[in-house]
Enzyme design. Structure first.
Site, PDB file in Angstrom:
ATOM      1  N   GLY A  14      34.793  26.816  26.485  1.00 56.78           N
ATOM      2  CA  GLY A  14      34.124  27.869  27.252  1.00 56.78           C
ATOM      3  C   GLY A  14      33.674  29.020  26.368  1.00 56.78           C
ATOM      4  N   LYS A  40      47.420  37.214  41.278  1.00 54.42           N
ATOM      5  CA  LYS A  40      46.067  37.398  40.747  1.00 54.42           C
ATOM      6  C   LYS A  40      45.021  37.060  41.826  1.00 54.42           C
ATOM      7  CE  LYS A  40      42.941  37.977  37.438  1.00 54.42           C
ATOM      8  NZ  LYS A  40      42.735  37.453  36.116  1.00 54.42           N
ATOM      9  N   ASN A  88      37.366  41.989  44.607  1.00 52.97           N
ATOM     10  CA  ASN A  88      36.062  41.483  44.154  1.00 52.97           C
ATOM     11  C   ASN A  88      35.016  41.334  45.261  1.00 52.97           C
ATOM     12  OD1 ASN A  88      37.267  41.463  41.699  1.00 52.97           O
ATOM     13  ND2 ASN A  88      36.790  39.336  41.208  1.00 52.97           N
ATOM     14  N   ASN A 100      35.480  49.876  41.688  1.00 51.78           N
ATOM     15  CA  ASN A 100      36.801  49.614  42.287  1.00 51.78           C
ATOM     16  C   ASN A 100      37.430  50.843  42.945  1.00 51.78           C
ATOM     17  OD1 ASN A 100      36.331  47.163  41.152  1.00 51.78           O
ATOM     18  ND2 ASN A 100      37.978  47.251  39.640  1.00 51.78           N
ATOM     19  N   SER A 128      33.908  41.859  38.463  1.00 52.18           N
ATOM     20  CA  SER A 128      33.127  40.736  37.918  1.00 52.18           C
ATOM     21  C   SER A 128      32.200  40.157  38.993  1.00 52.18           C
ATOM     22  CB  SER A 128      34.065  39.659  37.393  1.00 52.18           C
ATOM     23  OG  SER A 128      34.915  39.210  38.427  1.00 52.18           O
ATOM     24  N   GLU A 174      32.390  33.660  41.949  1.00 51.52           N
ATOM     25  CA  GLU A 174      33.577  32.825  42.135  1.00 51.52           C
ATOM     26  C   GLU A 174      34.107  32.913  43.577  1.00 51.52           C
ATOM     27  OE1 GLU A 174      36.040  32.188  38.316  1.00 51.52           O
ATOM     28  OE2 GLU A 174      35.778  34.355  38.473  1.00 51.52           O
TER      29      GLU A 174
END
Lengths: 298, 298
Positions: A7, A181, A189, A199, A248, A260
């Protein structure tokens, strides 16, 4: 002992730079172009003012030589894993594999790999890819690793003795680290991506704070292993300590990239369905992010 | 017979321009500055390419002469009504009053006014204030008026014979016209304001379309007088025919202005509470808009 990293995104570059300081390192990336650039220029890390370049690694856009690595860190997004798992399943079984994805949706597939030591981890570093061979390290964070299968003994002997800018902790419970997490990601997010705020607004703005609590009240009970009150405080604390950060997922939306959301909120919604929990808020936020992906993409 | 118009926003200017073509007209505005500008320059309407200026009106920043009007149209936002109602209550009872606000929260107060003829209306024109004495007429729409108290006879005799750019219809059921307008506003405005998209995205984007349906499924049942299926199609049709438009609430958020969220969604939430309906989606959208107001204002 060569470390393999699959990656070439922000975290792949960050880990390659730091880990190459003490071990031979090979980074596996998707494009010829990125591999060539890294082989020519090394990887440059921007931290504070001075950029530092390291050339102690080689890059490849094929998986040639993967089987010679002493340990392999898989640092692609969860939605890219499906192409990599068949390759990993053919490697010598004694190579420890470390998976560092957001979400939990991939664990069933990962669990079926024949490898003896399969580790899971989470990353708290703040970082941002600048270019295909350079990365900005905005904030030091802990990397937490725990075994899904096997143990961390072999891995620990390879990844030891790193400096204070790159701490790694080895734990016993992958559930604790991954669940926590996931909850942080599921709360902060998608909400920041939808509301288009940093945030800190999730705790400074009284209306957004209410929304943050509503989401947490739906998400935390999906994971009875996690202490609800402590987790609430934890998320609020993270919003405060990363006040100015844009998440992100917000950055992905702004840049028109895939997010994601499925690995994070999609997983929570599936869990909610299995457990028969009502997930009205989470579902709405999920639809909003999916819709924003469509909107930005075209 | 002098027509009085209270309010110098986009619709106040638009109505003053059109209605002054056949009747003496007096517009009541909030600032001296706007009154002076209109008295000096008249009101300019931008439609197609050619701006047209009309000087057939006088403007005032006090309520002097209000009692001499043959009919008064109240065209301020709902949240500005409280200051005006005490003044209206002292007028001769035979002056018809026409209220043209979004929302329904003000009806109890309006109903207590001693005036014999109290009319309610909705406006479908697309318009935008350019300056304190000029307005853009983007799209012709119907003005619908029905009595809350009394009848429309006197009003009809004054507001008749207008041209095709300014149609007015007189009906019997204020519930039908106000409920339908409220549902349209509650579905389209907050959602576009939160998602930052033009109206068309609510039907073109499959995820946003799902959200639109979820909101409608909560809002329409609050008003049993309204046919659910027909209303759904109506809202979808409006999104399609105003594809490129950015809703007034989205524009308010972008400009850092107060929105009409309390008059629109706040009213629906209160109704939901009274009726014991579950309003999860509507509540979330409400909090998001309220939070965005704070964010933009602060």
């Amino acid at each position: 002992m060569t470390i393999g990293i699959i990656g070439g995104g922000a975290t792949g570059l960050l880990f390659s730079w730091y880990l190459s300081r003490q071990n031979p390192l090979k980074i596996f990336v998707r494009t010829n172009n990125q591999a060539e650039k890294i082989n020519d220029n090394g990887i440059t890390l921007y931290k504070a003012k001075e950029p530092w370049t390291s050339k102690s690694m080689t890059a490849s856009s094929s998986y040639e030589g993967l089987e010679d690595c002493g340990v392999i860190l898989i640092m692609v997004k969860q939605y890219h894993l499906s192409g990599i798992l068949p390759i990993l399943s053919k490697l010598p079984k004694e190579i420890p594999l470390v998976f560092l994805q957001n979400g939990l949706g991939h664990l069933d597939d990962v669990n079926e790999l024949p490898n003896e030591n399969i580790l899971l981890g989470t990353i708290e570093h703040g970082c941002q890819r600048i270019d295909s061979d350079s990365v900005r390290h905005n904030g030091t964070g802990l990397t937490r690793i725990a075994p899904l299968k096997g143990d961390v003994v072999r891995l620990k002997s390879i990844l030891k003795d790193y400096d204070e800018d790159f701490p790694i902790s080895f734990g016993d419970s992958w559930k604790q680290i991954l669940y926590k997490k996931l909850i942080v990601n599921a709360a902060i997010n998608p909400l920041t991506a939808v509301l288009n705020v940093p945030n800190g607004s999730l705790v400074d703005n009284p209306y957004f704070k209410k929304l943050l609590h509503s989401i947490l009240e739906e998400i935390i009970p999906l994971f009875p292993e996690v202490d609800e009150k402590e987790m609430m405080q934890n998320v609020v604390g993270i919003c405060e300590s990363t006040k100015e950060n844009r998440s992100s997922m917000l950055k992905d939306i702004e840049a028109g990239r895939k997010t994601e959301i499925d690995a994070i909120m999609g997983y929570c919604l599936k869990q909610g369905e299995l457990l028969g929990h009502q997930m009205a808020f989470s579902r709405l936020i999920y639809e909003m992010v999916k819709g924003k992906e469509v909107e930005q993409g075209g």
